[in-house]
Motif scaffolding. Sequence first.
Motif, PDB file in Angstrom:
ATOM      1  N   ASP A  23      60.670  15.936 126.353  1.00 21.80           N
ATOM      2  CA  ASP A  23      59.335  15.346 126.504  1.00 21.80           C
ATOM      3  C   ASP A  23      59.044  14.324 125.400  1.00 21.80           C
ATOM      4  O   ASP A  23      58.258  13.401 125.589  1.00 21.80           O
ATOM      5  N   ASP A  24      59.671  14.496 124.218  1.00 21.29           N
ATOM      6  CA  ASP A  24      59.440  13.623 123.065  1.00 21.29           C
ATOM      7  C   ASP A  24      60.491  12.527 122.932  1.00 21.29           C
ATOM      8  O   ASP A  24      60.433  11.717 122.004  1.00 21.29           O
ATOM      9  N   LEU A  25      61.441  12.502 123.838  1.00 22.88           N
ATOM     10  CA  LEU A  25      62.572  11.575 123.730  1.00 22.88           C
ATOM     11  C   LEU A  25      62.135  10.115 123.690  1.00 22.88           C
ATOM     12  O   LEU A  25      62.604   9.348 122.852  1.00 22.88           O
ATOM     13  N   SER A  26      61.230   9.728 124.556  1.00 21.17           N
ATOM     14  CA  SER A  26      60.847   8.309 124.629  1.00 21.17           C
ATOM     15  C   SER A  26      60.131   7.830 123.370  1.00 21.17           C
ATOM     16  O   SER A  26      60.164   6.644 123.054  1.00 21.17           O
ATOM     17  N   ARG A  27      59.518   8.731 122.625  1.00 25.60           N
ATOM     18  CA  ARG A  27      58.856   8.343 121.379  1.00 25.60           C
ATOM     19  C   ARG A  27      59.887   7.944 120.321  1.00 25.60           C
ATOM     20  O   ARG A  27      59.727   6.957 119.616  1.00 25.60           O
TER      21      ARG A  27
END
Length: 76
Positions: A23-27
């Motif tokens: 869920d935090d990958l794109s950040r």
Amino acid sequence: MSAQALANLGEGQIAYVRAIRSDDLSRLFPQAPALQPGLDLFALLGADGTPILVTDSRNAAIANAWENDLTPVSVH
């Protein structure tokens, strides 16, 4: 020591391994393709926080650090 000086400490020599969720990958990795939510991943980041790679294995992240002459440390 300033926050910037601390961030530059170990630059080019130290990288840290951090557990992340897909869920935090794109950040951290804006160019990464979308993944299924809820996956446990490991990010390898430079001493200053620069993203280097993401993998599904802590051991793979550590091995990549060693292969690139970086000393890996873990962040919990």
